[in-house]
Design an enzyme around this catalytic site. Sequence first.
Site, PDB file in Angstrom:
ATOM      1  N   GLY A   1      30.516  76.750  42.565  1.00 35.54           N
ATOM      2  CA  GLY A   1      31.552  75.378  42.121  1.00 35.54           C
ATOM      3  C   GLY A   1      30.654  74.598  42.506  1.00 35.54           C
ATOM      4  O   GLY A   1      31.300  73.656  42.238  1.00 35.54           O
TER       5      GLY A   1
ATOM      6  N   ASP B   1      41.564  83.110  28.014  1.00 31.29           N
ATOM      7  CA  ASP B   1      41.086  82.076  27.306  1.00 31.29           C
ATOM      8  C   ASP B   1      41.634  82.080  25.803  1.00 31.29           C
ATOM      9  O   ASP B   1      40.647  81.637  25.028  1.00 31.29           O
ATOM     10  CB  ASP B   1      39.628  82.202  26.840  1.00 31.29           C
ATOM     11  CG  ASP B   1      38.547  83.231  28.261  1.00 31.29           C
ATOM     12  OD1 ASP B   1      38.739  81.976  28.961  1.00 31.29           O
ATOM     13  OD2 ASP B   1      38.053  83.759  28.041  1.00 31.29           O
TER      14      ASP B   1
ATOM     15  N   LYS C   1      39.406  85.410  39.339  1.00 31.87           N
ATOM     16  CA  LYS C   1      40.681  86.407  39.690  1.00 31.87           C
ATOM     17  C   LYS C   1      41.783  85.847  38.447  1.00 31.87           C
ATOM     18  O   LYS C   1      42.071  84.869  38.152  1.00 31.87           O
ATOM     19  CB  LYS C   1      41.684  85.815  41.066  1.00 31.87           C
ATOM     20  CG  LYS C   1      40.354  86.887  42.270  1.00 31.87           C
ATOM     21  CD  LYS C   1      41.080  87.922  42.405  1.00 31.87           C
ATOM     22  CE  LYS C   1      40.562  89.567  43.173  1.00 31.87           C
ATOM     23  NZ  LYS C   1      40.628  90.810  42.816  1.00 31.87           N
TER      24      LYS C   1
ATOM     25  N   HIS D   1      35.546  76.540  29.834  1.00 35.29           N
ATOM     26  CA  HIS D   1      34.777  78.330  29.647  1.00 35.29           C
ATOM     27  C   HIS D   1      33.517  78.255  29.091  1.00 35.29           C
ATOM     28  O   HIS D   1      33.600  77.021  28.142  1.00 35.29           O
ATOM     29  CB  HIS D   1      35.845  78.775  29.207  1.00 35.29           C
ATOM     30  CG  HIS D   1      34.875  80.278  28.131  1.00 35.29           C
ATOM     31  ND1 HIS D   1      35.000  81.687  29.145  1.00 35.29           N
ATOM     32  CD2 HIS D   1      34.376  80.814  26.761  1.00 35.29           C
ATOM     33  CE1 HIS D   1      34.429  81.676  28.596  1.00 35.29           C
ATOM     34  NE2 HIS D   1      34.153  81.771  26.985  1.00 35.29           N
TER      35      HIS D   1
HETATM   36  C1  GRF Z   1      31.453  77.840  34.337  1.00 35.30           C
HETATM   37  O1  GRF Z   1      30.099  78.036  33.421  1.00 35.30           O
HETATM   38  C2  GRF Z   1      32.713  77.803  33.515  1.00 35.30           C
HETATM   39  O2  GRF Z   1      32.741  77.661  32.815  1.00 35.30           O
HETATM   40  C3  GRF Z   1      32.955  79.556  33.845  1.00 35.30           C
HETATM   41  O3  GRF Z   1      32.991  79.003  35.190  1.00 35.30           O
HETATM   42  C4  GRF Z   1      31.145  78.854  35.338  1.00 35.30           C
HETATM   43  C5  GRF Z   1      31.883  77.984  36.940  1.00 35.30           C
HETATM   44  O4  GRF Z   1      30.094  78.033  37.797  1.00 35.30           O
HETATM   45  N1  GRF Z   1      34.360  78.748  34.106  1.00 35.30           N
HETATM   46  P1  GRF Z   1      30.221  76.427  38.540  1.00 35.30           P
HETATM   47  O5  GRF Z   1      30.947  77.788  39.993  1.00 35.30           O
HETATM   48  O6  GRF Z   1      30.922  75.815  38.566  1.00 35.30           O
HETATM   49  O7  GRF Z   1      28.419  76.681  39.569  1.00 35.30           O
END
Ligand code: GRF
Length: 200
Positions: free
Chosen positions: A14, A148, A89, A107
């Site tokens: 998070g 994506d 999910k 992403h």
């Molecule tokens: C990030 O690398 C984001 O690009 C991907 O999931 C990861 C989440 O990381 N969709 P975090 O939980 O916000 O640290």
Amino acid sequence: MVKINLAVFASGTGTNFQNLYHTFKDDKNTNLELLISNNSGSGAIEFAKENGIRFKHISSKTHSDPDEAILDELMKSEIDLIALAGYMKKLSPKLIQTFENRILNIHPSLLPKFGGKGMFGMNVHRAVIESAEKQSGATVHLVNEEYDKGKIIIQKSVKIDRDETPESLQKKVAKIEYEIYPLAIKEYISQLVNYINKLF
Ligand code: GRF
């Protein structure tokens, strides 16, 4: 004064959620209304608890129909825009249709490269290093029913050094995620607010 209600969906550590919380805490256009997580042990829920952010843990363990429960919660909270931040999910087609053009995702690669099913977290960075790419980066895009593949809103690249490892690349990419995700969401929200203001 119109305010946009934002929901963040997160399953893991998070850190992007935390960053968005700090970005929008005192924002004039935005209420970060709600966190949705499928993982009760996530860092995202822990942060929401510590900071008094409304959150809902919704999974197949807590609800017989999680997809409907998510939609109900979004309607109840009058959510206008959804930001996925490491949500693990797949979203239901109904949710994607209901919030068409109002779901963003971040992403950790330069899409369309290294996207699609199974391309998440360290899998992405490992694949990038194995392919001997010269650069990687992060992408903010709209979410549609294909993993994506939604319209790209913003991308930023990072250079890959000779001795780069998946771990060091992950750190570099995370830094630019914290830069471009708030930017993209703010810009999206200001367009929504302008549009709504013109209507009334
Ligand atoms: C990030 O690398 C984001 O690009 C991907 O999931 C990861 C989440 O990381 N969709 P975090 O939980 O916000 O640290």
